[in-house]
Design a protein around this motif. Sequence first.
Motif, mmCIF file in Angstrom:
data_model
loop_
_atom_site.group_PDB
_atom_site.id
_atom_site.type_symbol
_atom_site.label_atom_id
_atom_site.label_comp_id
_atom_site.label_asym_id
_atom_site.label_seq_id
_atom_site.Cartn_x
_atom_site.Cartn_y
_atom_site.Cartn_z
ATOM 1 N N LEU A 35 0.799 -1.225 0.000
ATOM 2 C CA LEU A 35 0.000 0.000 0.000
ATOM 3 C C LEU A 35 0.832 1.276 0.000
ATOM 4 O O LEU A 35 0.546 2.185 -0.783
ATOM 5 C CB LEU A 35 -0.980 -0.022 1.170
ATOM 6 N N PRO A 36 1.875 1.422 0.824
ATOM 7 C CA PRO A 36 2.683 2.650 0.741
ATOM 8 C C PRO A 36 3.327 2.832 -0.637
ATOM 9 O O PRO A 36 3.413 3.952 -1.132
ATOM 10 C CB PRO A 36 3.753 2.448 1.822
ATOM 11 N N ASN A 37 3.772 1.748 -1.252
ATOM 12 C CA ASN A 37 4.357 1.849 -2.586
ATOM 13 C C ASN A 37 3.319 2.284 -3.611
ATOM 14 O O ASN A 37 3.631 3.020 -4.540
ATOM 15 C CB ASN A 37 4.974 0.519 -3.000
ATOM 16 N N LEU A 38 2.101 1.838 -3.453
ATOM 17 C CA LEU A 38 1.028 2.229 -4.360
ATOM 18 C C LEU A 38 0.739 3.724 -4.234
ATOM 19 O O LEU A 38 0.554 4.410 -5.237
ATOM 20 C CB LEU A 38 -0.235 1.407 -4.077
ATOM 21 N N ASN A 39 0.726 4.247 -3.012
ATOM 22 C CA ASN A 39 0.520 5.687 -2.813
ATOM 23 C C ASN A 39 1.636 6.498 -3.450
ATOM 24 O O ASN A 39 1.380 7.547 -4.055
ATOM 25 C CB ASN A 39 0.406 6.013 -1.321
ATOM 26 N N ASP A 40 2.869 6.037 -3.315
ATOM 27 C CA ASP A 40 3.993 6.732 -3.955
ATOM 28 C C ASP A 40 3.861 6.711 -5.470
ATOM 29 O O ASP A 40 4.157 7.698 -6.139
ATOM 30 C CB ASP A 40 5.328 6.096 -3.539
ATOM 31 N N LEU A 41 3.414 5.588 -6.013
ATOM 32 C CA LEU A 41 3.222 5.469 -7.453
ATOM 33 C C LEU A 41 2.145 6.434 -7.948
ATOM 34 O O LEU A 41 2.307 7.092 -8.982
ATOM 35 C CB LEU A 41 2.856 4.031 -7.814
ATOM 36 N N ILE A 42 1.059 6.557 -7.209
ATOM 37 C CA ILE A 42 -0.016 7.488 -7.582
ATOM 38 C C ILE A 42 0.483 8.923 -7.511
ATOM 39 O O ILE A 42 0.240 9.726 -8.424
ATOM 40 C CB ILE A 42 -1.244 7.270 -6.678
ATOM 41 N N ARG A 43 1.196 9.284 -6.455
ATOM 42 C CA ARG A 43 1.749 10.647 -6.331
ATOM 43 C C ARG A 43 2.716 10.949 -7.467
ATOM 44 O O ARG A 43 2.709 12.038 -8.034
ATOM 45 C CB ARG A 43 2.471 10.796 -4.991
ATOM 46 N N SER A 44 3.561 9.992 -7.786
ATOM 47 C CA SER A 44 4.528 10.181 -8.870
ATOM 48 C C SER A 44 3.818 10.376 -10.207
ATOM 49 O O SER A 44 4.213 11.223 -11.014
ATOM 50 C CB SER A 44 5.457 8.969 -8.930
ATOM 51 N N GLY A 45 2.766 9.612 -10.437
ATOM 52 C CA GLY A 45 1.994 9.756 -11.673
ATOM 53 C C GLY A 45 1.334 11.114 -11.779
ATOM 54 O O GLY A 45 1.317 11.735 -12.854
ATOM 55 N N ARG A 46 0.788 11.606 -10.682
ATOM 56 C CA ARG A 46 0.154 12.933 -10.687
ATOM 57 C C ARG A 46 1.183 14.041 -10.885
ATOM 58 O O ARG A 46 0.911 15.035 -11.564
ATOM 59 C CB ARG A 46 -0.622 13.148 -9.397
ATOM 60 N N LEU A 47 2.355 13.876 -10.293
ATOM 61 C CA LEU A 47 3.420 14.856 -10.475
ATOM 62 C C LEU A 47 3.853 14.908 -11.934
ATOM 63 O O LEU A 47 4.010 15.987 -12.513
ATOM 64 C CB LEU A 47 4.608 14.508 -9.566
ATOM 65 N N THR A 48 4.013 13.753 -12.539
ATOM 66 C CA THR A 48 4.390 13.689 -13.957
ATOM 67 C C THR A 48 3.304 14.293 -14.831
ATOM 68 O O THR A 48 3.596 15.040 -15.772
ATOM 69 C CB THR A 48 4.671 12.235 -14.360
ATOM 70 N N GLU A 49 2.056 14.006 -14.524
ATOM 71 C CA GLU A 49 0.943 14.550 -15.315
ATOM 72 C C GLU A 49 0.913 16.075 -15.247
ATOM 73 O O GLU A 49 0.768 16.757 -16.263
ATOM 74 C CB GLU A 49 -0.381 13.978 -14.816
ATOM 75 N N GLN A 50 1.064 16.629 -14.049
ATOM 76 C CA GLN A 50 1.039 18.090 -13.904
ATOM 77 C C GLN A 50 2.229 18.724 -14.617
ATOM 78 O O GLN A 50 2.090 19.756 -15.271
ATOM 79 C CB GLN A 50 1.041 18.466 -12.421
ATOM 80 N N ASN A 145 8.841 12.506 -2.193
ATOM 81 C CA ASN A 145 10.230 12.927 -2.063
ATOM 82 C C ASN A 145 10.743 13.672 -3.278
ATOM 83 O O ASN A 145 11.682 14.444 -3.186
ATOM 84 C CB ASN A 145 11.137 11.714 -1.812
ATOM 85 N N ASN A 146 10.146 13.424 -4.452
ATOM 86 C CA ASN A 146 10.637 14.039 -5.676
ATOM 87 C C ASN A 146 9.809 15.248 -6.055
ATOM 88 O O ASN A 146 8.642 15.353 -5.704
ATOM 89 C CB ASN A 146 10.623 13.042 -6.836
ATOM 90 N N ALA A 147 10.449 16.141 -6.769
ATOM 91 C CA ALA A 147 9.780 17.316 -7.320
ATOM 92 C C ALA A 147 10.294 17.483 -8.745
ATOM 93 O O ALA A 147 11.296 16.880 -9.128
ATOM 94 C CB ALA A 147 10.082 18.553 -6.483
ATOM 95 N N LYS A 148 9.599 18.265 -9.525
ATOM 96 C CA LYS A 148 10.004 18.524 -10.911
ATOM 97 C C LYS A 148 10.290 20.009 -11.059
ATOM 98 O O LYS A 148 9.644 20.852 -10.445
ATOM 99 C CB LYS A 148 8.908 18.118 -11.897
#
Length: 169
Positions: A35-50, A145-148
Amino acid sequence: MKTNCTRLVLKEFGFSYLELLVTLAIAAILAGSALPNLNDLIRSGRLTEQTNNIVDALMTARNKSVTTHYNAIVAPVSSWTGDIRVFLDKNGNNSFNDGIDEVIQKYQASASGEMSISSTAQQFVFTSDGRALTSGDVNISNRGNNAKKITVSPTGRLKTETVQNTTNY
């Protein structure tokens, strides 16, 4: 003559209650650790989309400025976290005038305020030769943890990079 009939032994197939409970317990443990990895994956996807939306807005403005010979501007409607508008500045005053300037595209804000978007420029203006009158950075971060970081150079070129999120928004 008599033949011997062999007796068929019927075997039941399936799982016992204990086997089912053990399997469900193992599945629950695995799901809990994923579950924590899934949340990170969703956050990363939203960051990439934005990030892709903002890059698309900047590239659209640059391309339209070259093809139409008007300055094209990428500007937030109210703030960079809100909606972003791409428009042709037909009267040359570097600001949006309803009824005069032509809106090319409008990008909706990030979902439910999960992103923090800031920029070193209030708006980005591209000239008819594709150069940027205003250059600077757009920083996009979320609770991961990541930003763009998108950098717009004076030549109008864009550079996107992943940076460490120092705000931990």
